[in-house]
Design an enzyme around this catalytic site. Structure first.
Site, PDB file in Angstrom:
ATOM      1  N   GLU A  78       1.219  -1.473  -0.274  1.00 22.58           N
ATOM      2  CA  GLU A  78       0.573  -0.234  -0.060  1.00 22.58           C
ATOM      3  C   GLU A  78       0.774   0.973  -0.369  1.00 22.58           C
ATOM      4  O   GLU A  78       2.048   1.323   0.820  1.00 22.58           O
ATOM      5  CB  GLU A  78      -1.230   0.044   0.955  1.00 22.58           C
ATOM      6  CG  GLU A  78      -1.752  -1.206   1.166  1.00 22.58           C
ATOM      7  CD  GLU A  78      -2.678  -0.777  -0.224  1.00 22.58           C
ATOM      8  OE1 GLU A  78      -2.911   0.284  -0.707  1.00 22.58           O
ATOM      9  OE2 GLU A  78      -3.602  -1.956   0.088  1.00 22.58           O
ATOM     10  N   ARG A  88     -17.206   0.007   7.028  1.00 19.68           N
ATOM     11  CA  ARG A  88     -18.426  -0.761   6.613  1.00 19.68           C
ATOM     12  C   ARG A  88     -18.796  -1.836   7.052  1.00 19.68           C
ATOM     13  O   ARG A  88     -20.378  -1.607   7.067  1.00 19.68           O
ATOM     14  CB  ARG A  88     -18.213  -1.025   5.100  1.00 19.68           C
ATOM     15  CG  ARG A  88     -19.159  -1.848   3.662  1.00 19.68           C
ATOM     16  CD  ARG A  88     -18.731  -2.467   2.498  1.00 19.68           C
ATOM     17  NE  ARG A  88     -17.978  -3.308   2.767  1.00 19.68           N
ATOM     18  CZ  ARG A  88     -18.098  -4.874   3.408  1.00 19.68           C
ATOM     19  NH1 ARG A  88     -19.080  -5.147   3.447  1.00 19.68           N
ATOM     20  NH2 ARG A  88     -17.039  -5.070   3.451  1.00 19.68           N
ATOM     21  N   CYS A 141      -7.629  -2.022   8.106  1.00 15.90           N
ATOM     22  CA  CYS A 141      -5.938  -2.333   7.482  1.00 15.90           C
ATOM     23  C   CYS A 141      -5.175  -0.898   7.065  1.00 15.90           C
ATOM     24  O   CYS A 141      -4.473  -1.155   7.890  1.00 15.90           O
ATOM     25  CB  CYS A 141      -6.368  -3.391   5.856  1.00 15.90           C
ATOM     26  SG  CYS A 141      -6.392  -4.691   6.295  1.00 15.90           S
ATOM     27  N   HIS A 165      -1.407  -5.487   1.425  1.00 14.89           N
ATOM     28  CA  HIS A 165      -2.282  -6.808   1.986  1.00 14.89           C
ATOM     29  C   HIS A 165      -2.478  -8.276   0.755  1.00 14.89           C
ATOM     30  O   HIS A 165      -1.578  -8.328  -0.218  1.00 14.89           O
ATOM     31  CB  HIS A 165      -3.970  -6.348   0.102  1.00 14.89           C
ATOM     32  CG  HIS A 165      -4.520  -5.578   2.143  1.00 14.89           C
ATOM     33  ND1 HIS A 165      -4.626  -4.449   1.485  1.00 14.89           N
ATOM     34  CD2 HIS A 165      -5.045  -5.576   2.471  1.00 14.89           C
ATOM     35  CE1 HIS A 165      -5.895  -2.939   2.197  1.00 14.89           C
ATOM     36  NE2 HIS A 165      -6.315  -4.231   3.036  1.00 14.89           N
TER      37      HIS A 165
END
Length: 215
Positions: A78, A88, A141, A165
């Protein structure tokens, strides 16, 4: 050299997290660096507390956090973590922060200080799909990547830190036939290559390779 590698426990109804299982498979020494493994809870704030406690204890030279991104087909270092929790789904303790800053005194965002393009290149050299990602999402994350970089900036003398990831493993997609998967051995192989790149490029400038996307 000592590298702290932290990975999340299962979340979102899954019984396994390939990030954690792959980290467990890593050798204790990679490219001459001692690998210190840490399991972290998929819980806002608590994950950062666990990481901070371990980091202050072992005083690593670098930090790599690892998490699952179901739906991705590659290992994805990332580029950036944003100072925002916007969940979410609920975390493993039922927390679901919406539009909440991670650190009131933190920067709006922190860029990874690991050699993300060299890591992606090394992973591909090992025969494992990889690409740079420009969004770590807004769940735990992104949260732990931000916490790691905040910790580095505030308490660890700006040691290199970042996040990668990993995809689902095959047993997770038995009932998700539209989702890609990767074997646990290949994920561990890719993480090993990423750590080798981190050691190789320690103190050096990252590779200048195309890693951008159009959307």
């Amino acid at each position: 050299m000592k590298i702290l590698v932290a990975a999340f426990d299962p979340f979102g109804g899954e019984k396994i997290n390939p990030a954690l299982e792959a980290v467990k498979k890593l050798e204790d020494t990679i490219a001459g660096a001692e690998i210190v493994k840490l399991e972290i809870p998929t819980v806002f704030q608590k994950s950062g507390e666990v990481l901070r406690k371990k980091a202050l204890e072992v005083k690593p030279d670098m930090i790599l956090c690892v998490g699952q991104a179901g739906g991705r087909f590659a290992l994805t270092p990332e580029r950036v973590a944003i100072n925002q929790d916007d969940a979410r789904i609920k975390d493993n303790e039922g927390n679901q922060p919406i539009d909440v800053p991670i650190k009131e005194d933190g920067a709006p965002a922190y860029f990874a200080t690991l050699p993300i393009k060299a890591m992606a290149a090394k992973i591909k050299e090992a025969g494992v799909p990889s690409a740079v990602s420009n969004s770590a999402g807004t769940f735990v994350c992104n949260h732990i990547m931000y916490q790691a970089l905040y910790l580095s900036a505030k308490e660890l003398n700006n040691i290199p830190a970042g996040f990668i990831h990993v995809p689902y493993i095959p047993e997770q997609v038995v009932d998700k036939p539209e989702k890609p998967a990767m074997s646990l051995d290949d994920i561990a192989k890719g993480l090993t290559a990423a750590l080798e790149a981190m050691v190789e490029y320690a103190g050096k400038e990252d590779l200048k390779l195309v890693g951008g996307t159009t959307h």
